[in-house]
Write a protein that holds these residues in place. Structure first.
Motif, PDB file in Angstrom:
ATOM      1  N   ASP A   2       0.787  -1.225   0.000  1.00  0.00           N
ATOM      2  CA  ASP A   2       0.000   0.000   0.000  1.00  0.00           C
ATOM      3  C   ASP A   2       0.829   1.290   0.000  1.00  0.00           C
ATOM      4  N   PRO A   3       1.805   1.432   0.903  1.00  0.00           N
ATOM      5  CA  PRO A   3       2.510   2.722   0.975  1.00  0.00           C
ATOM      6  C   PRO A   3       3.194   3.082  -0.342  1.00  0.00           C
ATOM      7  N   TRP A   4       3.623   2.041  -1.077  1.00  0.00           N
ATOM      8  CA  TRP A   4       4.461   2.333  -2.258  1.00  0.00           C
ATOM      9  C   TRP A   4       3.634   2.624  -3.496  1.00  0.00           C
ATOM     10  N   THR A   5       2.307   2.617  -3.375  1.00  0.00           N
ATOM     11  CA  THR A   5       1.493   3.072  -4.494  1.00  0.00           C
ATOM     12  C   THR A   5       1.564   4.587  -4.611  1.00  0.00           C
ATOM     13  N   LEU A   6       2.015   5.228  -3.559  1.00  0.00           N
ATOM     14  CA  LEU A   6       2.116   6.687  -3.561  1.00  0.00           C
ATOM     15  C   LEU A   6       3.500   7.113  -4.028  1.00  0.00           C
ATOM     16  N   GLU A   7       3.521   8.073  -4.978  1.00  0.00           N
ATOM     17  CA  GLU A   7       4.808   8.442  -5.551  1.00  0.00           C
ATOM     18  C   GLU A   7       5.724   9.078  -4.517  1.00  0.00           C
ATOM     19  N   PHE A   8       5.147   9.919  -3.636  1.00  0.00           N
ATOM     20  CA  PHE A   8       6.040  10.589  -2.677  1.00  0.00           C
ATOM     21  C   PHE A   8       6.658   9.600  -1.700  1.00  0.00           C
ATOM     22  N   MET A   9       5.952   8.464  -1.452  1.00  0.00           N
ATOM     23  CA  MET A   9       6.541   7.432  -0.588  1.00  0.00           C
ATOM     24  C   MET A   9       7.706   6.748  -1.303  1.00  0.00           C
ATOM     25  N   ARG A  10       7.522   6.499  -2.615  1.00  0.00           N
ATOM     26  CA  ARG A  10       8.603   5.855  -3.372  1.00  0.00           C
ATOM     27  C   ARG A  10       9.833   6.756  -3.432  1.00  0.00           C
ATOM     28  N   ARG A  11       9.571   8.048  -3.691  1.00  0.00           N
ATOM     29  CA  ARG A  11      10.691   9.001  -3.729  1.00  0.00           C
ATOM     30  C   ARG A  11      11.425   8.999  -2.394  1.00  0.00           C
ATOM     31  N   GLY A  12      10.638   9.095  -1.323  1.00  0.00           N
ATOM     32  CA  GLY A  12      11.241   9.143   0.017  1.00  0.00           C
ATOM     33  C   GLY A  12      12.043   7.893   0.314  1.00  0.00           C
ATOM     34  N   LEU A  13      11.519   6.729  -0.111  1.00  0.00           N
ATOM     35  CA  LEU A  13      12.207   5.468   0.166  1.00  0.00           C
ATOM     36  C   LEU A  13      13.574   5.421  -0.509  1.00  0.00           C
ATOM     37  N   ILE A  14      13.602   5.799  -1.806  1.00  0.00           N
ATOM     38  CA  ILE A  14      14.882   5.741  -2.529  1.00  0.00           C
ATOM     39  C   ILE A  14      15.908   6.641  -1.848  1.00  0.00           C
ATOM     40  N   ALA A  15      15.493   7.875  -1.544  1.00  0.00           N
ATOM     41  CA  ALA A  15      16.433   8.820  -0.929  1.00  0.00           C
ATOM     42  C   ALA A  15      16.884   8.312   0.432  1.00  0.00           C
ATOM     43  N   ALA A  16      15.937   7.833   1.242  1.00  0.00           N
ATOM     44  CA  ALA A  16      16.288   7.423   2.602  1.00  0.00           C
ATOM     45  C   ALA A  16      17.211   6.212   2.596  1.00  0.00           C
ATOM     46  N   VAL A  17      16.930   5.238   1.705  1.00  0.00           N
ATOM     47  CA  VAL A  17      17.781   4.039   1.649  1.00  0.00           C
ATOM     48  C   VAL A  17      19.190   4.415   1.195  1.00  0.00           C
ATOM     49  N   ALA A  18      19.290   5.251   0.147  1.00  0.00           N
ATOM     50  CA  ALA A  18      20.611   5.642  -0.350  1.00  0.00           C
ATOM     51  C   ALA A  18      21.399   6.365   0.733  1.00  0.00           C
TER      52      ALA A  18
END
Lengths: 264, 287
Positions: free
Chosen positions: B10-26
């Protein structure tokens, strides 16, 4: 006599492993070394003897090119100026080494190879073999994959010597390798030094353990900011010269032919 | 089962969550790699100081209309160099020099912002982090910067290791010790600056030290410590974002607290070095 033949074999240019001439050095205007002059023949086991604060570490740092002298110069195997890093090995005082760092014994010994590798180069198989061989000659081959902090005090000193051997250095400067070790570990280390001398290495060992130097070393430099004396231990270890070197730092007892020392 | 998959997806259907995830993981992965050196050299204070100091540069860049990251990075690197310079030249202790300079630079940032008449909400996202408001441009800037830092660590691993482990021997071997030490400080500075949008100035030090400290309890050598730290950091970001999404709490705080939780798990249960392990295997003292 043995020493002379070693000298001849190595040729006149390398008769002296180390010379210091008129060396002055210090920190913040306070002199730590005053007009230090001495020389060490190649293939000799020499003790650098003096109390704490006598300038032993400063002298080693000047020879290594880590501390710029105010005046005077040093020559390593006849060449002045910047020493050839590869021929000059060094083991720092044990207190200066971070024993809790997550590196294995082999990792530490491999660091001896770094001065021979250029930037961006990784140690090769050959470097690893040389490092393992160095560990064998200090009898630590079995412990190569242990963390450096897991070794005993004596094993840690031997690991540092192995690093200098992996560097294939010809002149080894060792800062207080004997301090804090029990008699057995000291004996092991000195046996190792003697073996290295037989292979033609030159060793300069900073120490305040006079009995070891008296018993096993070829040469002693008595240092207390300036060189009080240098020569064979049997010649320079006199009550007068030792008192001039250590002043109030130690208690001296002389019995028959031997001198016993306690830190006062 | 389907519900669980929905829960996870569910959370990753939202674009801002995906953006946040990539940045936070990196950011959290690279921060653990650099942070391994930070904790081994006892530099946690400077890890806290450099992001604060970067605020001065961010404020200047904001007033001049420049790139905020670049301004922050320049301020952090300049502060790091100045700290090294002052503690080498004057008889002032290293941590005193850090204390003087980072608060000074942070205060300069506040001073500059206080002169701005219009409201400046953008800047507060740097103080507290705003990982869900990050733009794609910033995501790529962050990811590329993290990749470049990783590349530098891999290329100069031998030198950084030697200088960190034994500076006097490294200098005797002819390595440029001062350059390597300043280089490491610069890498710490840049790493914390790219972490600012993710967790903010106040919390970014946690990304540097907590996952690396967790990894230290679980590993024996430096390379595995950096790798495990990176995984723990990335996992903290991942789990933290779930918590933020479902509990509707601050993502930066959730990420940091997840990392703190992992640390305490390792502190208790780590093989051989964990608290419980030690208790169990220490023989009872004779009475």
């Amino acid at each position: 006599m043995v020493k002379e033949s070693t000298t001849l074999r190595r040729g006149a240019g390398e008769a002296l492993a180390l010379e210091a001439r008129g060396l002055w050095a210090g920190y913040d205007g306070q002199p730590a070394l005053e007009d230090v002059t001495f020389s060490i023949e190649t293939g000799c086991l020499a003790g650098l003897v003096g109390p704490n604060g006598s300038g032993k570490s400063t002298l080693l740092r000047v020879i290594l090119g880590l501390h710029r002298p105010w005046r005077g110069d040093t020559r390593v195997f006849g060449s002045s100026g910047r020493p050839d890093r590869r021929r000059l090995g060094y083991t720092p005082q044990s207190e200066q080494v971070d024993w809790s760092f997550p590196v294995t014994v082999l990792d530490v010994v491999l660091m001896g190879r770094y001065s021979r590798l250029g930037p961006l180069r990784r140690p090769t198989k050959v470097d690893r073999e040389i490092a393992r061989h160095a560990l064998e000659s200090v009898r630590l081959a079995d412990l190569a994959d242990r963390r450096i902090g897991e070794l005993s005090g004596g094993q840690q000193r031997r690991a540092l010597v192995a690093r200098a051997l992996a560097q294939e250095a010809d002149l080894l400067l060792l800062d207080e390798p004997l301090s804090g070790l029990d008699a057995t570990a000291q004996h092991d280390l000195i046996a190792l030094f003697e073996g290295l001398r037989q292979e033609g290495k030159t060793l300069l060992v900073a120490t305040h353990d006079l009995s070891c130097v008296a018993a096993d070393f070829d040469h002693a430099i008595l240092l207390n900011r300036n060189v009080v004396a240098f020569g064979r231990p049997s010649d320079v270890f006199t009550e007068e010269l030792l008192n001039a070197t250590f002043q109030r730092h130690l208690l001296l007892v002389r019995l028959q032919d031997r001198t016993y020392v306690g830190h006062g | 089962m389907a519900e669980f998959i929905d829960f996870l997806g569910d959370p990753w259907t939202l674009e801002f969550m995906r953006r946040g995830l990539i940045a936070a993981v990196a950011v959290s992965a690279i921060a653990a790699v650099i942070g391994s050196f930070v904790i081994l050299k006892g530099m946690a204070f400077i890890g806290d100081a450099l992001p604060h100091a970067s605020f001065g540069g961010i404020a200047v860049a904001f007033v001049l209309g420049g790139n905020l990251y670049l301004g922050g990075a320049i301020a952090a690197v300049l502060t790091a160099i100045l700290i090294g310079f002052i503690s080498r030249r004057a008889s002032i202790k290293y941590d005193t020099a850090i204390g003087i300079l980072f608060v000074g630079a942070f205060a300069a940032g506040i001073l500059i912002i206080s002169r701005q008449t219009n409201y400046t909400p953008d800047l507060f996202s740097f103080v507290f982090g705003n990982v869900l408001g990050i733009s794609w441009t910033d995501v790529w800037t962050t990811t590329i910067a993290a990749a470049v830092i990783l590349l530098l660590v891999v290329l100069f691993y031998k030198e950084i290791l030697f200088v960190a482990y034994d500076p006097s021997m490294a200098a005797a071997s002819g390595l440029p010790v001062a350059a390597a030490q300043y280089g490491l400080l610069a890498l710490i500075g840049v790493t914390t600056v790219i972490g600012l949008q993710t967790v903010g100035i106040v919390l970014v030090v946690a990304l540097l030290i907590t996952p690396a400290a967790t990894a230290q309890l679980l590993t024996r050598r430096l390379p595995p410590m950096m790798a495990v730290g990176a995984v723990v950091g990335a996992l903290s970001s991942f789990v933290g974002l779930y918590i933020a999404y479902y509990a509707n709490v601050s993502p930066s705080a959730a990420i940091v607290l997840t990392a703190t939780g992992f640390f305490f798990l390792a502190f208790l249960f780590a093989p051989r070095r964990g608290l419980l392990w030690q208790r169990r295997f220490v023989p009872a003292k004779p009475a």
